[in-house]
Design an enzyme around this catalytic site. Sequence first.
Site, PDB file in Angstrom:
ATOM      1  N   CYS A 195      45.673  36.757  33.666  1.00 25.76           N
ATOM      2  CA  CYS A 195      46.109  37.937  34.410  1.00 25.76           C
ATOM      3  C   CYS A 195      47.033  38.711  33.494  1.00 25.76           C
ATOM      4  CB  CYS A 195      46.831  37.528  35.696  1.00 25.76           C
ATOM      5  SG  CYS A 195      47.571  38.950  36.543  1.00 25.76           S
ATOM      6  N   HIS A 241      41.668  28.810  43.892  1.00 23.12           N
ATOM      7  CA  HIS A 241      41.536  29.715  42.733  1.00 23.12           C
ATOM      8  C   HIS A 241      42.518  29.218  41.672  1.00 23.12           C
ATOM      9  CE1 HIS A 241      40.968  33.898  40.958  1.00 23.12           C
ATOM     10  NE2 HIS A 241      42.100  33.534  40.382  1.00 23.12           N
ATOM     11  N   HIS A 299      43.758  28.417  37.936  1.00 25.38           N
ATOM     12  CA  HIS A 299      43.691  28.605  36.481  1.00 25.38           C
ATOM     13  C   HIS A 299      43.994  27.254  35.844  1.00 25.38           C
ATOM     14  CE1 HIS A 299      43.352  33.097  36.215  1.00 25.38           C
ATOM     15  NE2 HIS A 299      43.626  32.941  37.505  1.00 25.38           N
ATOM     16  N   ASN A 326      40.570  30.791  34.206  1.00 29.33           N
ATOM     17  CA  ASN A 326      40.257  30.035  35.418  1.00 29.33           C
ATOM     18  C   ASN A 326      39.546  28.757  34.998  1.00 29.33           C
ATOM     19  OD1 ASN A 326      39.995  33.104  36.153  1.00 29.33           O
ATOM     20  ND2 ASN A 326      40.384  32.038  38.068  1.00 29.33           N
ATOM     21  N   ARG A 383      35.479  39.613  36.478  1.00 30.70           N
ATOM     22  CA  ARG A 383      36.702  40.352  36.839  1.00 30.70           C
ATOM     23  C   ARG A 383      37.939  39.652  36.259  1.00 30.70           C
ATOM     24  NH1 ARG A 383      41.555  39.217  38.979  1.00 30.70           N
ATOM     25  NH2 ARG A 383      40.558  37.749  40.404  1.00 30.70           N
ATOM     26  N   ASP A 384      38.235  38.455  36.724  1.00 32.36           N
ATOM     27  CA  ASP A 384      39.470  37.788  36.298  1.00 32.36           C
ATOM     28  C   ASP A 384      39.415  37.488  34.802  1.00 32.36           C
ATOM     29  OD1 ASP A 384      41.880  36.431  36.347  1.00 32.36           O
ATOM     30  OD2 ASP A 384      41.385  35.212  38.094  1.00 32.36           O
TER      31      ASP A 384
HETATM   32  P1  HMG Z   1      51.510  52.518  41.029  1.00 30.83           P
HETATM   33  O1  HMG Z   1      51.752  53.030  39.648  1.00 30.83           O
HETATM   34  O2  HMG Z   1      52.688  52.137  41.851  1.00 30.83           O
HETATM   35  O3  HMG Z   1      50.589  53.478  41.924  1.00 30.83           O
HETATM   36  O4  HMG Z   1      50.529  51.282  40.914  1.00 30.83           O
HETATM   37  P2  HMG Z   1      50.408  54.998  42.062  1.00 30.83           P
HETATM   38  O5  HMG Z   1      49.825  55.212  43.415  1.00 30.83           O
HETATM   39  O6  HMG Z   1      51.694  55.709  41.695  1.00 30.83           O
HETATM   40  O7  HMG Z   1      49.269  55.358  40.971  1.00 30.83           O
HETATM   41  C1  HMG Z   1      49.501  55.438  39.589  1.00 30.83           C
HETATM   42  C2  HMG Z   1      48.291  56.116  38.957  1.00 30.83           C
HETATM   43  O8  HMG Z   1      47.135  55.301  39.102  1.00 30.83           O
HETATM   44  C3  HMG Z   1      47.937  57.438  39.611  1.00 30.83           C
HETATM   45  O9  HMG Z   1      47.318  58.247  38.612  1.00 30.83           O
HETATM   46  C4  HMG Z   1      46.891  57.050  40.642  1.00 30.83           C
HETATM   47  O10 HMG Z   1      46.025  58.114  40.969  1.00 30.83           O
HETATM   48  C5  HMG Z   1      46.144  55.957  39.907  1.00 30.83           C
HETATM   49  P3  HMG Z   1      48.068  59.587  38.085  1.00 30.83           P
HETATM   50  O11 HMG Z   1      48.343  60.385  39.316  1.00 30.83           O
HETATM   51  O12 HMG Z   1      49.322  59.093  37.427  1.00 30.83           O
HETATM   52  O13 HMG Z   1      47.051  60.153  37.164  1.00 30.83           O
HETATM   53  N1  HMG Z   1      45.579  54.977  40.840  1.00 30.83           N
HETATM   54  C6  HMG Z   1      44.303  54.602  40.833  1.00 30.83           C
HETATM   55  N2  HMG Z   1      43.247  54.972  40.084  1.00 30.83           N
HETATM   56  C7  HMG Z   1      42.064  54.382  40.353  1.00 30.83           C
HETATM   57  N3  HMG Z   1      41.902  53.424  41.309  1.00 30.83           N
HETATM   58  C8  HMG Z   1      42.935  53.028  42.069  1.00 30.83           C
HETATM   59  C9  HMG Z   1      44.201  53.630  41.846  1.00 30.83           C
HETATM   60  N4  HMG Z   1      45.401  53.459  42.415  1.00 30.83           N
HETATM   61  C10 HMG Z   1      46.222  54.302  41.802  1.00 30.83           C
HETATM   62  N5  HMG Z   1      42.773  52.078  43.008  1.00 30.83           N
HETATM   63  C11 HMG Z   1      48.777  49.909  41.815  1.00 30.83           C
HETATM   64  C12 HMG Z   1      50.152  50.524  42.057  1.00 30.83           C
HETATM   65  C13 HMG Z   1      48.549  48.900  42.926  1.00 30.83           C
HETATM   66  C14 HMG Z   1      47.734  51.019  41.853  1.00 30.83           C
HETATM   67  C15 HMG Z   1      48.782  49.218  40.417  1.00 30.83           C
HETATM   68  O14 HMG Z   1      49.896  48.379  40.358  1.00 30.83           O
HETATM   69  C16 HMG Z   1      47.540  48.420  40.151  1.00 30.83           C
HETATM   70  O15 HMG Z   1      46.457  48.945  40.014  1.00 30.83           O
HETATM   71  N6  HMG Z   1      47.697  47.070  40.033  1.00 30.83           N
HETATM   72  C17 HMG Z   1      46.581  46.169  39.800  1.00 30.83           C
HETATM   73  C18 HMG Z   1      46.991  45.094  38.819  1.00 30.83           C
HETATM   74  C19 HMG Z   1      45.829  44.133  38.608  1.00 30.83           C
HETATM   75  O16 HMG Z   1      44.666  44.517  38.703  1.00 30.83           O
HETATM   76  N7  HMG Z   1      46.151  42.864  38.301  1.00 30.83           N
HETATM   77  C20 HMG Z   1      45.156  41.860  38.056  1.00 30.83           C
HETATM   78  C21 HMG Z   1      44.430  41.440  39.296  1.00 30.83           C
HETATM   79  S1  HMG Z   1      45.349  40.291  40.300  1.00 30.83           S
HETATM   80  C22 HMG Z   1      45.026  38.744  39.585  1.00 30.83           C
HETATM   81  O17 HMG Z   1      44.463  38.659  38.525  1.00 30.83           O
HETATM   82  C23 HMG Z   1      45.402  37.518  40.366  1.00 30.83           C
HETATM   83  C24 HMG Z   1      44.191  36.848  41.036  1.00 30.83           C
HETATM   84  O18 HMG Z   1      43.198  36.499  40.088  1.00 30.83           O
HETATM   85  C25 HMG Z   1      44.630  35.593  41.777  1.00 30.83           C
HETATM   86  C26 HMG Z   1      45.468  34.659  40.893  1.00 30.83           C
HETATM   87  O19 HMG Z   1      44.987  34.177  39.863  1.00 30.83           O
HETATM   88  O20 HMG Z   1      46.610  34.433  41.282  1.00 30.83           O
HETATM   89  C27 HMG Z   1      43.534  37.779  42.064  1.00 30.83           C
HETATM   90 MG    MG Z   2      43.214  34.724  38.872  1.00 36.39          MG
END
Ligand code: HMG
Ligand code: MG
Length: 301
Positions: A240, A207, A209, A249, A15-16
């Site tokens: 990310c 966690h 990196h 990581n 995933r990450d």
């Molecule tokens: P948004 O644009 O504010 O949300 O995003 P929305 O509700 O307006 O949705 C936009 C579009 O996405 C819509 O489609 C939704 O249906 C669709 P449209 O109507 O335009 O066709 N949608 C989805 N589709 C499938 N599955 C879903 C979903 N949700 C909405 N779940 C949102 C807000 C939270 C959805 C967006 O910002 C998002 O998905 N963010 C995720 C970002 C991400 O994955 N980042 C990486 C992971 S975090 C990380 O790596 C850190 C970590 O490792 C820890 C660390 O290292 O610190 C965990």
């Molecule tokens: Mg991470």
Amino acid sequence: MTMPTHVTIVDVGPRDGLQAELEIVDTEIKIELINRLSKAGVPAVEAGAFVSPKWVPQMADATQVLAGIERCPGTRYPVLVPNEKGLERAIASDVKEVAIFGAASESFSHKNINCSIEESFERFRPVAATALAAGMQVRGYISCVLGCPYEGEIAVESVVRVARALDEMGCYEVSLGDTIGVGTPSKARAMIEAVGAVVPADRLALHFHDTFGQALANILACLELGVATVDTAVAGLGGCPYAPGASGNVASEDVVYMLDGMGIETGINLSELVEAGRFISGALNREPNSRAARAILAKTT
Ligand code: HMG
Ligand code: MG
């Protein structure tokens, strides 16, 4: 506190790691990687993210990945869910564990999940409640616990506040993300001590990196405080998409090599883990980003 005798490794590479690849990795390769990790004895393999495919196209095939893997009894396959839509998709894929993910930095929260920290609590609360009612386990992440790509220093009180909120939502574990790998051991320890006052250390995960090469040192410093879960990524994959400059990581192979050497059990077969790292690195046309893996491969090939 003394060192734990057993450490639980959560391999977040599928995933990450793969979310950060510019070229989207084939579904079949993701499936093979996850299967190899579980066969190597990794107790938890983060299998994907049910996030918006518009935001992270690399994870758009999470449903197909979850349908294709061989689920080993004894292995957990957590996935990220950012909202109720993500949870519905996870339930449809028969997922048993989900992770909600917040941040200790307002700017990062906006960039990553398009809402403030407070709004993220409102969004996560019903997600966690529904998941728990469905019999799932819920893990909580906090990003930017030791620094933010947009704001720089992050006050430890901000980390504590998010940890408390995730705990109150019913998260069984809170994983503390040094998203951009800027922390150093004394700062990491101070952060764990502060968070440990609200969520006991044995329910915290590290966690880290490895952007600045500090992750192993930081892990060692924090294990002395009673933390016994570490997130790692095979072959040092990771980053990310919303944290510019963040690298992978800490490599699973490096952590397992260190723990093996210290007599701390993980249940993981290091040779098979190294082979899994070689497999994904080959698919990505590069060397594993793990010093231990490269040293082991240099001896055996
Ligand atoms: P948004 O644009 O504010 O949300 O995003 P929305 O509700 O307006 O949705 C936009 C579009 O996405 C819509 O489609 C939704 O249906 C669709 P449209 O109507 O335009 O066709 N949608 C989805 N589709 C499938 N599955 C879903 C979903 N949700 C909405 N779940 C949102 C807000 C939270 C959805 C967006 O910002 C998002 O998905 N963010 C995720 C970002 C991400 O994955 N980042 C990486 C992971 S975090 C990380 O790596 C850190 C970590 O490792 C820890 C660390 O290292 O610190 C965990
Ligand atoms: Mg991470």
